[in-house]
Structure formats: structure tokens, C-alpha cells
Write a protein that holds these residues in place. Structure first.
Motif, PDB file in Angstrom:
ATOM      1  N   ALA A  83      37.385  38.953  41.526  1.00 43.28           N
ATOM      2  CA  ALA A  83      38.756  38.660  41.097  1.00 43.28           C
ATOM      3  C   ALA A  83      39.294  39.844  40.313  1.00 43.28           C
ATOM      4  O   ALA A  83      38.770  40.172  39.237  1.00 43.28           O
ATOM      5  CB  ALA A  83      38.788  37.396  40.243  1.00 43.28           C
ATOM      6  N   PRO A  84      40.340  40.525  40.811  1.00 45.42           N
ATOM      7  CA  PRO A  84      40.781  41.775  40.175  1.00 45.42           C
ATOM      8  C   PRO A  84      41.337  41.607  38.771  1.00 45.42           C
ATOM      9  O   PRO A  84      41.336  42.551  37.997  1.00 45.42           O
ATOM     10  CB  PRO A  84      41.870  42.282  41.129  1.00 45.42           C
ATOM     11  CG  PRO A  84      42.337  41.084  41.871  1.00 45.42           C
ATOM     12  CD  PRO A  84      41.136  40.202  42.003  1.00 45.42           C
ATOM     13  N   GLY A  85      41.785  40.414  38.409  1.00 41.53           N
ATOM     14  CA  GLY A  85      42.403  40.263  37.097  1.00 41.53           C
ATOM     15  C   GLY A  85      41.540  39.617  36.038  1.00 41.53           C
ATOM     16  O   GLY A  85      41.956  39.513  34.883  1.00 41.53           O
ATOM     17  N   TYR A  86      40.312  39.190  36.410  1.00 36.38           N
ATOM     18  CA  TYR A  86      39.523  38.407  35.445  1.00 36.38           C
ATOM     19  C   TYR A  86      39.224  39.182  34.175  1.00 36.38           C
ATOM     20  O   TYR A  86      39.306  38.640  33.065  1.00 36.38           O
ATOM     21  CB  TYR A  86      38.219  37.925  36.094  1.00 36.38           C
ATOM     22  CG  TYR A  86      37.403  37.065  35.154  1.00 36.38           C
ATOM     23  CD1 TYR A  86      37.795  35.755  34.887  1.00 36.38           C
ATOM     24  CD2 TYR A  86      36.267  37.558  34.528  1.00 36.38           C
ATOM     25  CE1 TYR A  86      37.065  34.970  34.009  1.00 36.38           C
ATOM     26  CE2 TYR A  86      35.527  36.779  33.659  1.00 36.38           C
ATOM     27  CZ  TYR A  86      35.931  35.481  33.407  1.00 36.38           C
ATOM     28  OH  TYR A  86      35.205  34.709  32.527  1.00 36.38           O
ATOM     29  N   ALA A  87      38.898  40.452  34.298  1.00 34.00           N
ATOM     30  CA  ALA A  87      38.589  41.262  33.115  1.00 34.00           C
ATOM     31  C   ALA A  87      39.795  41.418  32.193  1.00 34.00           C
ATOM     32  O   ALA A  87      39.637  41.719  31.010  1.00 34.00           O
ATOM     33  CB  ALA A  87      38.073  42.637  33.543  1.00 34.00           C
ATOM     34  N   ALA A 132      42.815  26.693  53.990  1.00 40.72           N
ATOM     35  CA  ALA A 132      43.431  27.474  52.921  1.00 40.72           C
ATOM     36  C   ALA A 132      43.464  28.962  53.234  1.00 40.72           C
ATOM     37  O   ALA A 132      42.589  29.504  53.908  1.00 40.72           O
ATOM     38  CB  ALA A 132      42.665  27.260  51.614  1.00 40.72           C
ATOM     39  N   ASN A 133      44.500  29.599  52.701  1.00 37.39           N
ATOM     40  CA  ASN A 133      44.594  31.047  52.638  1.00 37.39           C
ATOM     41  C   ASN A 133      44.827  31.421  51.184  1.00 37.39           C
ATOM     42  O   ASN A 133      45.668  30.822  50.508  1.00 37.39           O
ATOM     43  CB  ASN A 133      45.749  31.567  53.490  1.00 37.39           C
ATOM     44  CG  ASN A 133      46.067  33.026  53.210  1.00 37.39           C
ATOM     45  OD1 ASN A 133      47.006  33.321  52.474  1.00 37.39           O
ATOM     46  ND2 ASN A 133      45.266  33.936  53.740  1.00 37.39           N
ATOM     47  N   TYR A 134      44.084  32.398  50.682  1.00 38.88           N
ATOM     48  CA  TYR A 134      44.211  32.841  49.295  1.00 38.88           C
ATOM     49  C   TYR A 134      44.655  34.298  49.256  1.00 38.88           C
ATOM     50  O   TYR A 134      44.105  35.140  49.967  1.00 38.88           O
ATOM     51  CB  TYR A 134      42.873  32.734  48.560  1.00 38.88           C
ATOM     52  CG  TYR A 134      42.306  31.342  48.414  1.00 38.88           C
ATOM     53  CD1 TYR A 134      42.503  30.602  47.253  1.00 38.88           C
ATOM     54  CD2 TYR A 134      41.535  30.784  49.436  1.00 38.88           C
ATOM     55  CE1 TYR A 134      41.949  29.341  47.110  1.00 38.88           C
ATOM     56  CE2 TYR A 134      40.984  29.521  49.296  1.00 38.88           C
ATOM     57  CZ  TYR A 134      41.189  28.805  48.127  1.00 38.88           C
ATOM     58  OH  TYR A 134      40.640  27.555  47.992  1.00 38.88           O
ATOM     59  N   VAL A 135      45.610  34.594  48.385  1.00 38.31           N
ATOM     60  CA  VAL A 135      46.102  35.954  48.205  1.00 38.31           C
ATOM     61  C   VAL A 135      46.232  36.209  46.709  1.00 38.31           C
ATOM     62  O   VAL A 135      46.453  35.266  45.924  1.00 38.31           O
ATOM     63  CB  VAL A 135      47.456  36.141  48.932  1.00 38.31           C
ATOM     64  CG1 VAL A 135      48.554  35.300  48.294  1.00 38.31           C
ATOM     65  CG2 VAL A 135      47.844  37.595  49.003  1.00 38.31           C
ATOM     66  N   PHE A 136      46.079  37.451  46.298  1.00 34.97           N
ATOM     67  CA  PHE A 136      46.214  37.791  44.880  1.00 34.97           C
ATOM     68  C   PHE A 136      47.645  38.227  44.579  1.00 34.97           C
ATOM     69  O   PHE A 136      48.247  38.996  45.336  1.00 34.97           O
ATOM     70  CB  PHE A 136      45.245  38.910  44.492  1.00 34.97           C
ATOM     71  CG  PHE A 136      43.808  38.477  44.458  1.00 34.97           C
ATOM     72  CD1 PHE A 136      43.349  37.649  43.447  1.00 34.97           C
ATOM     73  CD2 PHE A 136      42.921  38.888  45.441  1.00 34.97           C
ATOM     74  CE1 PHE A 136      42.019  37.243  43.403  1.00 34.97           C
ATOM     75  CE2 PHE A 136      41.598  38.491  45.413  1.00 34.97           C
ATOM     76  CZ  PHE A 136      41.147  37.660  44.383  1.00 34.97           C
ATOM     77  N   ASP A 137      48.191  37.743  43.457  1.00 32.17           N
ATOM     78  CA  ASP A 137      49.516  38.188  43.018  1.00 32.17           C
ATOM     79  C   ASP A 137      49.380  39.529  42.295  1.00 32.17           C
ATOM     80  O   ASP A 137      48.259  40.052  42.140  1.00 32.17           O
ATOM     81  CB  ASP A 137      50.213  37.101  42.190  1.00 32.17           C
ATOM     82  CG  ASP A 137      49.821  37.100  40.711  1.00 32.17           C
ATOM     83  OD1 ASP A 137      48.906  37.842  40.288  1.00 32.17           O
ATOM     84  OD2 ASP A 137      50.444  36.323  39.957  1.00 32.17           O
ATOM     85  N   PRO A 138      50.460  40.159  41.838  1.00 29.48           N
ATOM     86  CA  PRO A 138      50.368  41.510  41.244  1.00 29.48           C
ATOM     87  C   PRO A 138      49.477  41.589  40.010  1.00 29.48           C
ATOM     88  O   PRO A 138      48.970  42.670  39.684  1.00 29.48           O
ATOM     89  CB  PRO A 138      51.825  41.832  40.893  1.00 29.48           C
ATOM     90  CG  PRO A 138      52.631  41.056  41.873  1.00 29.48           C
ATOM     91  CD  PRO A 138      51.881  39.768  42.042  1.00 29.48           C
ATOM     92  N   ASP A 139      49.259  40.483  39.309  1.00 37.66           N
ATOM     93  CA  ASP A 139      48.409  40.496  38.118  1.00 37.66           C
ATOM     94  C   ASP A 139      46.986  40.070  38.410  1.00 37.66           C
ATOM     95  O   ASP A 139      46.141  40.084  37.518  1.00 37.66           O
ATOM     96  CB  ASP A 139      49.006  39.577  37.050  1.00 37.66           C
ATOM     97  CG  ASP A 139      50.271  40.148  36.436  1.00 37.66           C
ATOM     98  OD1 ASP A 139      50.164  40.839  35.421  1.00 37.66           O
ATOM     99  OD2 ASP A 139      51.366  39.918  36.988  1.00 37.66           O
ATOM    100  N   GLY A 140      46.707  39.667  39.639  1.00 41.16           N
ATOM    101  CA  GLY A 140      45.366  39.215  39.987  1.00 41.16           C
ATOM    102  C   GLY A 140      45.186  37.718  39.951  1.00 41.16           C
ATOM    103  O   GLY A 140      44.056  37.222  40.098  1.00 41.16           O
ATOM    104  N   PHE A 141      46.278  36.934  39.786  1.00 41.22           N
ATOM    105  CA  PHE A 141      46.177  35.492  39.922  1.00 41.22           C
ATOM    106  C   PHE A 141      45.995  35.167  41.407  1.00 41.22           C
ATOM    107  O   PHE A 141      46.718  35.665  42.257  1.00 41.22           O
ATOM    108  CB  PHE A 141      47.436  34.796  39.392  1.00 41.22           C
ATOM    109  CG  PHE A 141      47.576  34.823  37.899  1.00 41.22           C
ATOM    110  CD1 PHE A 141      47.025  33.823  37.116  1.00 41.22           C
ATOM    111  CD2 PHE A 141      48.264  35.863  37.267  1.00 41.22           C
ATOM    112  CE1 PHE A 141      47.155  33.850  35.736  1.00 41.22           C
ATOM    113  CE2 PHE A 141      48.405  35.896  35.897  1.00 41.22           C
ATOM    114  CZ  PHE A 141      47.840  34.881  35.118  1.00 41.22           C
ATOM    115  N   ARG A 142      45.035  34.324  41.711  1.00 36.48           N
ATOM    116  CA  ARG A 142      44.757  33.930  43.089  1.00 36.48           C
ATOM    117  C   ARG A 142      45.695  32.784  43.468  1.00 36.48           C
ATOM    118  O   ARG A 142      45.679  31.725  42.842  1.00 36.48           O
ATOM    119  CB  ARG A 142      43.291  33.516  43.211  1.00 36.48           C
ATOM    120  CG  ARG A 142      42.784  33.338  44.610  1.00 36.48           C
ATOM    121  CD  ARG A 142      41.338  32.846  44.626  1.00 36.48           C
ATOM    122  NE  ARG A 142      40.376  33.886  44.321  1.00 36.48           N
ATOM    123  CZ  ARG A 142      39.586  33.898  43.252  1.00 36.48           C
ATOM    124  NH1 ARG A 142      39.674  32.950  42.349  1.00 36.48           N
ATOM    125  NH2 ARG A 142      38.711  34.874  43.074  1.00 36.48           N
TER     126      ARG A 142
END
Length: 391
Positions: A83-87, A132-142
């Protein structure tokens, strides 16, 4: 390049139509403690758990309101490695919107890929059985677009394992109907075992509208979701141009800004807050979740929840600035064990045929000393009617 799509006979800018906020997932360091909190303190019903090979305890817990298999999932934080935004504090595992058909989920997958957005996964979820399809928003919210959530009926039992689908299974349209899957499983396995049903350890000692229940309030639904974002304009473009939400209004507060977006008649389903408003909304520094709305059945239930939760040792506050929750009048706030702020309320402003919200100057000001009852003119917006029994 801008395209137009026929979605069920409507011409839209996306090849799908988000119809409601269906469920949310929260990343938790201690998912078991959080599962206990949402079950015992707030009344969400346990429906399933994720067991991973070699692990002694579940890595995720699913809870539901009404008949949907899950409304809120508490997912182990160690699963957030991709997850790109978790950190950066994005501890929201997923914000999930229901669409009308499986075809729309497949079209969403292609649409996001064409826009060079980061797709996390496309397939079928188990537990829950939703495509389901999952995509990340600009902040990393899935952000999830899903179809076909399993429904839990009168006996409170979810599907047995024999009806689960491998999570990497990609749909091959057209897929068989759900009842066809059940009949095929029965032909293969014989009589299917009963699915999961939780224990109910808490006593049924509260009279809620003529029904004996476990606490003096009941949850109707979740939402809206308020999140803290790095670039308000970029986030707004994502949720309007890619997800298909509509701007309701913008609020300026103490040098910061927030934008509120809707998908139906509710004033908003998503609130986007600049990071500088973190202290104003009293968000925990561990998370970029500003607040998760939880709608209760009435103003009386809201007052009872404040008293009951406070008596059980939870810190509950009601002094969040009213300007930062437009469309919601009386609201109370508390945190789950992972630091996620929850906003308890009853009723939300509705947007009518004009598409315009009520002017801020015309909204009633909430007295800090909540009265025992409200006049009809003090509570203008209906609370959702629960479709099934309270308990």
C-alpha cells in the motif's frame, strides 16, 4: 481523451456508476481488539475472518450491518506492504463503492488502467463473494468498485468455505448466477455445511423501541468518510473525474479548506480535508482518516449512545466545529483502539432537484447543551429506515 459511456442507459464519463458507499476497511495493528470494539461497543455483527496459512490468529475480521456480508473490516496492518500510502498514515485499507453489475467492475478495471492509475487487484473477494476492482487514489487510499456482495439472512450464517472462490480468479464474462454456483457446489460436495455464525456473549438487556437488545442504540449504516489529503485539487479531480462523485460544497476554516462530494441525495459521502485541518477535526496523528461516519437510528439513540459509551470508559466528545461537518447537525466522536475517529450522528442533509445544498447561513446552529428532544424544525433530515429487525 474524454469518452462517454452507456451505463444502464445513462451517458456517463465513466463506464460504471458508483451507487453507494458499501463498506470500508481499516488497517489495524491489533485487529482482534478492534473487532471486539466494533462488535461489543458499537453493535456491528461478526460475519467472518481471514485465516492465513501458518498463522495462529485471523489476519482480518469482517463485521456487518443489516444483510451485507460486511460493512466494516479490520485488517492486520502487516498486510499493507504493497500500500503506497500506509507509511504516510493511510490506515484506511479500502473505501468501497457498490456498482450495479459485474460488467461495470470489469469496465472499471479497464478504465483505470487506461488512465495509468495503479490497480491493486481485480477479481473476486472471499469472504464476501463480491467481485471487485481496486485502484489507489493520489494519496494511496485504496478505492474499490464492487458488485455482488453476499447477503446474510435470518439465521445470521455466512457462506461455507465450499463456496469461496480463489482471490486471483478473474471473471470470464458472463459468469454463472449465484444460485448456479450453489447448485454446482451441492452436486460436487453433497449437502453443504452451515456457514459461520458468531456467538452473542453480551446480554440483551436494553429496550430499544420495543425490542430487547444489547445496547441502547443501533447502527443503520456507515458513511460519510472524511480523509486528509495532500493536494485538495488533485484529490477532488480523482473522485469526480475517475470515481464519478459530484461536488456539493467547499468549506474554508482557519486557513484550511475542505471539499465535500456526493453520489446520491446525501449531502456528501466523501469529505476531503487539507492536512492543515488535522488539529481542527481532532484526527489522531497515526492516521489520515479524519472521521468515519456511523449513522444511528434516531436522535434519542444518539444521546443514549453518548451516555452508554461514556459510562463504559470511552472518551466521547461533541465539540468538533460544526462547519467541518456540513449537512450533519448533532454528532458525537470517539476513537477505536487503532486511533480511527468515528462520528456518530443521526440524519444528513439531502440534496434535491436543484443540486444545491442548503446555504450555510440557513443551517441551524447546534447548541453545545443538547436538549432531550428536538422540535421537527430542528431536525430536518430523515434518518435511514433500517430494513430488517434491529436485532
Amino acid at each position: 481523451m474524454q469518452h462517454s459511456y452507456d451505463v444502464g442507459g445513462l451517458t456517463l464519463d465513466q463506464p460504471f456508476r458508483a451507487q453507494r458507499l458499501g463498506h470500508i476497511g481499516l488497517s489495524q495493528v491489533d485487529p482482534a481488539a478492534c473487532d471486539n470494539f466494533y462488535r461489543d461497543e458499537l453493535g456491528f455483527r461478526s460475519t467472518d475472518a481471514i485465516m492465513l496459512p501458518g498463522m495462529p490468529a485471523p489476519a482480518g475480521y469482517f463485521t456487518g450491518i443489516g444483510t451485507d456480508h460486511h460493512t466494516l473490516a479490520n485488517i492486520a496492518a502487516f498486510l499493507e506492504g504493497d500500500a503506497p500510502g500506509y507509511a504516510k498514515g493511510v490506515t484506511v485499507n479500502q473505501i468501497s463503492f457498490q456498482v450495479g453489475t459485474l460488467e461495470e467492475v470489469a469496465n472499471a478495471n479497464a478504465f483505470f488502467a487506461e488512465a495509468d492509475l495503479v490497480n491493486w487487484r481485480f477479481g473476486r473477494d472471499s469472504p464476501g463473494s463480491n467481485w471487485a476492482n481496486y485502484v489507489f487514489d493520489p494519496d494511496g487510499f485504496r478505492v474499490e468498485m464492487y458488485y455482488g456482495m453476499e447477503q446474510v439472512g435470518w439465521d445470521r450464517r455466512s457462506k461455507p468455505l465450499q463456496l469461496f472462490t480463489a482471490p486471483d480468479y478473474v471473471p470470464n464474462l458472463p459468469e454463472p448466477a449465484e444460485i448456479s454456483e450453489v447448485l454446482a457446489a451441492e452436486a460436487k460436495h453433497g449437502t453443504l455445511p452451515l456457514g459461520y455464525r458468531p456467538d452473542e456473549p453480551m446480554p440483551f438487556e436494553h429496550n430499544l423501541g420495543g425490542v430487547m437488545v444489547q445496547r441502547p442504540f443501533a447502527v443503520n449504516r456507515i458513511g460519510p468518510v472524511h480523509i486528509l489529503v495532500e493536494d485538495l485539487a488533485v484529490s477532488e479531480r480523482f473522485y469526480t473525474e475517475k470515481v464519478g462523485l459530484t461536488r456539493t460544497e467547499e468549506v474554508a476554516f482557519e486557513g484550511g479548506r475542505a471539499v465535500f462530494l456526493r453520489l446520491g441525495t446525501d449531502h456528501h459521502v466523501i469529505g476531503l480535508f487539507e492536512l492543515g485541518l488535522r488539529d481542527a477535526i481532532k484526527a489522531d496523528p497515526r492516521t489520515r482518516l479524519g472521521a468515519l461516519g456511523i449513522e444511528l437510528g434516531s436522535y434519542r439513540q444518539l444521546r443514549a449512545a453518548v451516555a452508554w459509551l461514556s459510562a463504559r470508559g470511552h472518551a466521547v466528545w461533541t465539540d468538533c466545529p460544526q462547519a467541518l461537518r456540513p449537512g450533519i447537525e448533532h454528532a458525537a466522536f470517539l476513537r477505536d483502539p487503532g486511533g480511527h475517529t468515528l462520528m456518530l450522528y443521526c440524519g444528513i442533509e439531502q440534496i434535491g432537484w436543484s443540486g444545491e445544498p442548503r446555504p450555510a447561513a440557513d443551517r441551524p446552529v447546534v447548541d453545545p447543551d443538547w436538549p432531550e428532544t428536538l422540535r421537527p424544525t430542528d431536525n430536518r433530515y430523515s434518518t435511514l429506515t433500517r430494513q430488517g429487525p434491529i436485532a
